[in-house]
Write a protein that holds these residues in place. Structure first.
Motif, short mmCIF file in Angstrom:
data_model
loop_
_atom_site.label_atom_id
_atom_site.label_comp_id
_atom_site.label_asym_id
_atom_site.label_seq_id
_atom_site.Cartn_x
_atom_site.Cartn_y
_atom_site.Cartn_z
N ARG A 30 0.83 -1.22 0.00
CA ARG A 30 0.00 0.00 0.00
C ARG A 30 0.85 1.26 0.00
N THR A 31 1.91 1.26 0.80
CA THR A 31 2.76 2.46 0.89
C THR A 31 3.47 2.72 -0.43
N TYR A 32 4.11 1.69 -0.96
CA TYR A 32 4.86 1.87 -2.22
C TYR A 32 3.93 2.21 -3.38
N ALA A 33 2.78 1.56 -3.44
CA ALA A 33 1.82 1.85 -4.50
C ALA A 33 1.31 3.29 -4.39
N ALA A 34 1.03 3.74 -3.17
CA ALA A 34 0.54 5.10 -2.98
C ALA A 34 1.59 6.14 -3.35
N VAL A 35 2.85 5.88 -3.00
CA VAL A 35 3.93 6.83 -3.34
C VAL A 35 4.07 6.92 -4.85
N CYS A 36 4.09 5.78 -5.52
CA CYS A 36 4.25 5.77 -6.98
C CYS A 36 3.04 6.43 -7.66
N LEU A 37 1.86 6.10 -7.19
CA LEU A 37 0.63 6.67 -7.74
C LEU A 37 0.59 8.18 -7.55
N GLY A 38 0.90 8.66 -6.35
CA GLY A 38 0.87 10.09 -6.08
C GLY A 38 1.88 10.86 -6.91
N ALA A 39 3.09 10.33 -7.03
CA ALA A 39 4.11 11.00 -7.84
C ALA A 39 3.69 11.05 -9.31
N THR A 40 3.07 9.98 -9.78
CA THR A 40 2.57 9.96 -11.16
C THR A 40 1.46 10.99 -11.35
N LEU A 41 0.54 11.04 -10.43
CA LEU A 41 -0.59 11.96 -10.56
C LEU A 41 -0.12 13.42 -10.58
N PHE A 42 0.73 13.78 -9.61
CA PHE A 42 1.23 15.16 -9.59
C PHE A 42 1.98 15.50 -10.87
N THR A 43 2.81 14.58 -11.33
CA THR A 43 3.61 14.84 -12.53
C THR A 43 2.72 14.93 -13.77
N ALA A 44 1.76 14.03 -13.90
CA ALA A 44 0.87 14.04 -15.07
C ALA A 44 0.01 15.31 -15.10
N ILE A 45 -0.44 15.75 -13.96
CA ILE A 45 -1.21 17.00 -13.90
C ILE A 45 -0.33 18.17 -14.33
N GLY A 46 0.88 18.20 -13.80
CA GLY A 46 1.81 19.27 -14.19
C GLY A 46 2.13 19.24 -15.67
N GLN A 47 2.33 18.04 -16.21
CA GLN A 47 2.62 17.92 -17.64
C GLN A 47 1.44 18.40 -18.48
N HIS A 48 0.24 18.17 -18.01
CA HIS A 48 -0.96 18.61 -18.73
C HIS A 48 -1.03 20.13 -18.84
N LEU A 49 -0.40 20.83 -17.91
CA LEU A 49 -0.43 22.30 -17.95
C LEU A 49 0.41 22.88 -19.08
N ASN A 50 1.23 22.03 -19.71
CA ASN A 50 2.13 22.47 -20.78
C ASN A 50 3.03 23.61 -20.33
N ASP A 51 3.50 23.54 -19.12
CA ASP A 51 4.39 24.55 -18.54
C ASP A 51 5.58 23.82 -17.93
N THR A 52 6.70 23.85 -18.64
CA THR A 52 7.89 23.13 -18.20
C THR A 52 8.32 23.55 -16.80
N ALA A 53 8.23 24.83 -16.51
CA ALA A 53 8.62 25.32 -15.18
C ALA A 53 7.72 24.73 -14.10
N ALA A 54 6.44 24.63 -14.38
CA ALA A 54 5.51 24.05 -13.41
C ALA A 54 5.83 22.58 -13.17
N VAL A 55 6.11 21.85 -14.24
CA VAL A 55 6.45 20.43 -14.10
C VAL A 55 7.72 20.29 -13.28
N SER A 56 8.70 21.13 -13.54
CA SER A 56 9.96 21.08 -12.79
C SER A 56 9.73 21.35 -11.31
N ARG A 57 8.89 22.33 -11.01
CA ARG A 57 8.60 22.64 -9.60
C ARG A 57 7.86 21.48 -8.93
N ILE A 58 6.93 20.88 -9.64
CA ILE A 58 6.18 19.76 -9.08
C ILE A 58 7.12 18.60 -8.78
N ILE A 59 7.98 18.26 -9.74
CA ILE A 59 8.92 17.16 -9.54
C ILE A 59 9.84 17.46 -8.36
#
Length: 160
Positions: free
Chosen positions: A43-72
């Motif tokens: 559960r812990t590892y799945a949640a960490v991987c899932l959360g990192a993916t979600l934040f990154t994918a949302i940032g990537q959707h913004l089409n703003d490289t700076a935003a993606v970099s800040r999120i990562i």
């Protein structure tokens, strides 16, 4: 700019598929820890991987490289904070505990970022590498090699 209006079904399905992949990869990494009674498991590892993916994918959707970099960058810091809470010093044995868990959770977040950026080959290869590292201490050949190296270096220290 209306970001919600720009999200279409194809983008949402792509992100949903990446979330499913992240969930499975994180669960796979956490499997060994769960099987052997580790403090962090599926559960812990799945949640960490899932959360990192979600934040990154949302940032990537913004089409703003700076935003993606800040999120990562903030995912890295946030997971580092989580890892710091996992590590503790066992005064009875005079050893630190939780280092492997903290390190592999940090790596699992990086895998989630890779999935979020659609770098699936890198994510799968990294997941396999982390899983290998986690199962290593249950392999007899590794335990024998480790004991041999420790004895060799113990004798080497005595020579000094």
């Amino acid at each position: 700019m209306d970001l919600i209006g720009k999200m279409d079904l194809e983008n949402e399905l792509s992100i949903a598929l990446r979330l499913l992949i992240a969930l499975l990869l994180g669960a796979w990494i956490g499997f060994d820890r769960e099987k052997h009674g580790g403090s962090a498991g599926i559960r812990t590892y799945a949640a960490v991987c899932l959360g990192a993916t979600l934040f990154t994918a949302i940032g990537q959707h913004l089409n703003d490289t700076a935003a993606v970099s800040r999120i990562i960058a903030n995912v890295i810091v946030g997971i580092g904070f989580l890892g710091a809470g996992i590590i503790y010093k066992n005064d009875k044995r005079n050893q630190s505990q939780g280092l492997t868990t903290a390190a592999t959770i940090w790596c699992t977040a990086a895998i989630g970022v890779a999935v979020g950026l659609n770098m699936l080959i890198i994510a799968f290869a990294s997941s396999a590498a982390i899983f290998f590292l986690l199962i290593l201490h249950h392999q007899q050949w590794y335990l024998k090699w480790k004991k041999k190296m420790q004895e060799y270096h113990k004798n080497e220290d005595l020579d000094d």
